[in-house]
Design a protein around this motif. Structure first.
Motif, PDB file in Angstrom:
ATOM      1  N   GLY A  56      -6.976  10.094  14.400  1.00 35.44           N
ATOM      2  CA  GLY A  56      -8.009   9.240  14.968  1.00 35.44           C
ATOM      3  C   GLY A  56      -9.116  10.070  15.590  1.00 35.44           C
ATOM      4  O   GLY A  56      -9.591  11.040  14.994  1.00 35.44           O
ATOM      5  N   ASN A  57      -9.512   9.729  16.788  1.00 41.53           N
ATOM      6  CA  ASN A  57     -10.545  10.466  17.516  1.00 41.53           C
ATOM      7  C   ASN A  57      -9.956  11.470  18.503  1.00 41.53           C
ATOM      8  O   ASN A  57     -10.668  11.950  19.391  1.00 41.53           O
ATOM      9  CB  ASN A  57     -11.458   9.499  18.265  1.00 41.53           C
ATOM     10  N   ALA A  58      -8.682  11.793  18.365  1.00 40.35           N
ATOM     11  CA  ALA A  58      -8.050  12.748  19.277  1.00 40.35           C
ATOM     12  C   ALA A  58      -8.500  14.169  18.954  1.00 40.35           C
ATOM     13  O   ALA A  58      -8.733  14.520  17.791  1.00 40.35           O
ATOM     14  CB  ALA A  58      -6.530  12.649  19.168  1.00 40.35           C
ATOM     15  N   ILE A  59      -8.610  14.975  19.998  1.00 32.76           N
ATOM     16  CA  ILE A  59      -9.038  16.375  19.880  1.00 32.76           C
ATOM     17  C   ILE A  59      -8.059  17.212  20.694  1.00 32.76           C
ATOM     18  O   ILE A  59      -7.865  16.968  21.892  1.00 32.76           O
ATOM     19  CB  ILE A  59     -10.473  16.585  20.390  1.00 32.76           C
ATOM     20  N   GLY A  76      -7.378   6.897  19.267  1.00 33.80           N
ATOM     21  CA  GLY A  76      -6.695   8.117  18.880  1.00 33.80           C
ATOM     22  C   GLY A  76      -5.271   8.118  19.391  1.00 33.80           C
ATOM     23  O   GLY A  76      -4.880   7.268  20.214  1.00 33.80           O
ATOM     24  N   GLY A  77      -4.497   9.056  18.910  1.00 27.12           N
ATOM     25  CA  GLY A  77      -3.110   9.143  19.341  1.00 27.12           C
ATOM     26  C   GLY A  77      -2.464  10.425  18.878  1.00 27.12           C
ATOM     27  O   GLY A  77      -2.982  11.143  18.017  1.00 27.12           O
ATOM     28  N   ILE A  78      -1.308  10.733  19.471  1.00 22.01           N
ATOM     29  CA  ILE A  78      -0.509  11.890  19.115  1.00 22.01           C
ATOM     30  C   ILE A  78       0.952  11.458  19.131  1.00 22.01           C
ATOM     31  O   ILE A  78       1.413  10.795  20.070  1.00 22.01           O
ATOM     32  CB  ILE A  78      -0.770  13.072  20.067  1.00 22.01           C
ATOM     33  N   TRP A  79       1.696  11.815  18.066  1.00 25.95           N
ATOM     34  CA  TRP A  79       3.078  11.387  17.877  1.00 25.95           C
ATOM     35  C   TRP A  79       3.955  12.582  17.552  1.00 25.95           C
ATOM     36  O   TRP A  79       3.496  13.553  16.918  1.00 25.95           O
ATOM     37  CB  TRP A  79       3.178  10.358  16.740  1.00 25.95           C
ATOM     38  N   SER A  80       5.212  12.513  17.972  1.00 24.00           N
ATOM     39  CA  SER A  80       6.177  13.555  17.626  1.00 24.00           C
ATOM     40  C   SER A  80       6.518  13.447  16.139  1.00 24.00           C
ATOM     41  O   SER A  80       6.589  12.358  15.564  1.00 24.00           O
ATOM     42  CB  SER A  80       7.437  13.420  18.479  1.00 24.00           C
ATOM     43  N   LYS A  81       6.748  14.601  15.529  1.00 22.29           N
ATOM     44  CA  LYS A  81       7.034  14.609  14.101  1.00 22.29           C
ATOM     45  C   LYS A  81       8.479  14.211  13.795  1.00 22.29           C
ATOM     46  O   LYS A  81       8.752  13.649  12.733  1.00 22.29           O
ATOM     47  CB  LYS A  81       6.761  16.004  13.522  1.00 22.29           C
ATOM     48  N   GLY A 118       0.965   5.107  14.423  1.00 24.40           N
ATOM     49  CA  GLY A 118      -0.372   5.401  13.923  1.00 24.40           C
ATOM     50  C   GLY A 118      -1.339   5.774  15.034  1.00 24.40           C
ATOM     51  O   GLY A 118      -0.963   5.989  16.189  1.00 24.40           O
ATOM     52  N   HIS A 119      -2.652   5.848  14.652  1.00 21.30           N
ATOM     53  CA  HIS A 119      -3.673   6.339  15.580  1.00 21.30           C
ATOM     54  C   HIS A 119      -4.852   5.394  15.750  1.00 21.30           C
ATOM     55  O   HIS A 119      -5.723   5.648  16.574  1.00 21.30           O
ATOM     56  CB  HIS A 119      -4.210   7.698  15.091  1.00 21.30           C
ATOM     57  N   THR A 233      -1.123   7.068  22.886  1.00 14.86           N
ATOM     58  CA  THR A 233      -2.334   6.574  22.246  1.00 14.86           C
ATOM     59  C   THR A 233      -3.286   6.058  23.324  1.00 14.86           C
ATOM     60  O   THR A 233      -2.886   5.798  24.461  1.00 14.86           O
ATOM     61  CB  THR A 233      -2.021   5.438  21.254  1.00 14.86           C
ATOM     62  N   ALA A 234      -4.544   5.909  22.941  1.00 15.96           N
ATOM     63  CA  ALA A 234      -5.568   5.392  23.860  1.00 15.96           C
ATOM     64  C   ALA A 234      -6.677   4.767  23.041  1.00 15.96           C
ATOM     65  O   ALA A 234      -6.819   5.027  21.835  1.00 15.96           O
ATOM     66  CB  ALA A 234      -6.108   6.505  24.761  1.00 15.96           C
TER      67      ALA A 234
END
Length: 512
Positions: A56-59, A76-81, A118-119, A233-234
């Protein structure tokens, strides 16, 4: 007395019960690095976060993961693999939500779900109808009940749609009203799930004390998927905030008596293969060396003498270092001797000069003499007395003063000429007719300046009418007359150039 004894027995029983209840009840804790990230070097050189994926828009940077920047309509978001491999856990999330406005949007969410969300989903950047837990930090008041920022825990079995118009208030498991925007220190949330009890502790970020937590949510009989994925996520809307995740630390919890299973480290088969091949090659090389020595014994009689041992090498290095130090000290001693000799020669010369001055005169410059002897007087050259030296110095001071006054007059003349030139430029073509008058006025001012300079020069010449003291034979002096003539020539050259330049500029203005 009996009442006091009963109170003591009651207190002792309570303490004993608490001790028995706490004895061995603390779970075993183990840090899970595959489900965690923290600074520094949070992101690698290629921008990836180990064991995590973001979109997404995550940096991602070395210090944090900016899930959404402070721009409108960002997700945006970040997830564990990997999916978790333990039943109970505790997650500590350190984050910042900052924005310029008094009200922010939309918020940030922590997820523990059976599948990755998802993101760019509709629920704070994640997918709707999730199966698991969502702890949402909602910063925008959609239902206009003035109950935001709000922290809430929502369970979903994969069939419910998030109630956006009511900010999820009809679906929440529990929640608390806490402000987490624009705090001086990072805010923290500690989410613990142990034996079907969900507890959320919140750190407001008003202090830098890591233990300044307060209970926000506690719910029992909470059943989550046995294994799942973690995520943050946010999202932003018409208003925007920066949502930064600074750290995500996961700890697995194991009941007492059940030690956490040890994870065997996988053996690198390729590394083991290479090590085995190296050992075989080393053995083969040693065998060939021994065979060659047996076949050619004459070539290895003085073999040990060609190579130095470690002790010999250390001794050689020590000897080399000491030799260099000795050479440097010898050079320093020689240079010190030279310096001492020069100082002695200087002291002797100063003593000779002091003797000559105390005897009534100064030796003539350039007179030859032998070191260590008093310089003899040169025939035909009188010794300068003290009053003659003072008179010469006084004359030089007056000459310097006169030169400074002359410089001041020249600067003043230059300023006047510049002012006149500027006035002519301002007049423009409409006042070309008055150019002759300006030229005449400039000439008059220059004449007045020259007359004042001549008067000053005449006064200086009268002050310097006394004959200057004779110069030493080895040096030459410039007389006052020569200096005045040279200065006057330079002055006339400057004045002529100034008049020539002004005339050229006046002629050039006629063409405009």
């Amino acid at each position: 007395m009996a009442a006091e004894v009963r109170w003591l027995l009651l207190v002792s029983a309570i303490i004993l019960a608490i001790a028995r209840g706490n004895d061995g009840s603390a779970p075993h804790r183990r840090f899970e690095y595959k489900y965690s990230f923290k600074p520094p070097y949070l992101a690698q050189k290629d921008g990836s976060v180990p064991f995590w994926q973001y979109g997404g828009n995550a940096i991602a940077s070395e210090e944090n993961v900016r899930i959404t920047p402070s721009l409108r309509s960002q997700k945006g978001g970040i997830w564990s693999k990997e999916r978790t491999s333990f039943d109970w856990w505790e997650v500590e999330v350190t984050f910042r939500v900052t924005g310029r406005g008094r009200v922010g949007a939309d918020g940030l969410a922590f997820w523990y779900t059976e599948n990755q969300g998802g993101h760019d989903g509709p629920v704070f950047g994640s997918a709707d109808q999730w199966n698991g837990l969502g702890v949402i930090f909602d910063s925008f008041d959609n239902d206009n009940k003035h109950n935001n920022p709000y922290i809430m825990a929502i369970l979903n079995d994969g069939t419910k749609v998030f109630d956006h118009p009511n900010d999820g208030s009809t679906q929440l498991l529990a929640g608390c009203l806490r402000d987490f925007r624009n705090k001086p220190f990072p805010t923290k949330a500690k989410i613990e799930y142990y034996q079907n009890v969900l507890t959320v502790h919140f750190h407001s970020g008003m202090t830098n004390n890591d233990d300044d937590y307060e209970v926000c949510i506690r719910a029992e009989n909470v059943f989550l998927p046995k294994y799942g994925y973690y995520g943050l996520t946010a999202a932003t809307g018409g208003l925007a905030d920066d949502h930064d995740a600074l750290a995500f630390l996961t700890t697995s919890l194991h009941p007492p008596g059940l030690a956490p299973p040890t994870i065997p480290h996988p053996v690198d088969a390729e590394q083991e293969k290479l090590a085995h091949e190296y050992e075989e090659y080393q053995k083969k090389l040693d065998k060939q060396r021994e065979d060659y020595r047996r076949e050619h014994p004459e070539d290895h009689q003085g073999e040990g003498e060609e190579y130095e041992t470690e002790q010999d090498r250390e001794l050689r290095q020590i000897f080399t270092g000491q030799s260099q130090m000795f050479a440097e000290l010898r050079d320093m001693g020689r240079k010190l001797s030279e310096i001492v000799g020069r100082q002695e020669n200087t002291i002797s010369l100063l003593s000779q000069v002091h003797t000559s001055v105390s005897g009534g005169g100064i030796p003539v410059i350039g007179s030859p003499h032998q070191p260590g002897q008093v310089p003899p007087q040169v025939a035909g050259q009188p010794v300068m007395a003290r009053h003659e030296v003072d008179a010469m110095l006084q004359g030089q001071r007056e000459l310097v003063t006169t030169t400074r006054e002359l410089k001041t007059y020249l600067v003043e003349i230059h300023q006047r000429a510049a002012a006149i030139q500027q006035a002519q430029e301002k007049q423009g073509t409409a006042h070309v007719v008055g150019g002759a008058f300006d030229q005449q006025q400039l000439a008059n001012e220059l004449k007045d300046g020259l007359n004042s300079v001549k008067r000053d020069m005449a006064a200086a010449a009268q002050r310097l009418s006394a004959p200057p003291p004779p110069c030493p034979a080895a040096t030459g002096c410039v007389s006052t007359t020569v200096f005045v003539v040279v200065a006057a020539v330079q002055l006339f050259i400057l004045l002529g150039y100034s008049l020539y330049r002004d005339s050229k500029e006046s002629q050039a203005k006629k063409f405009y």
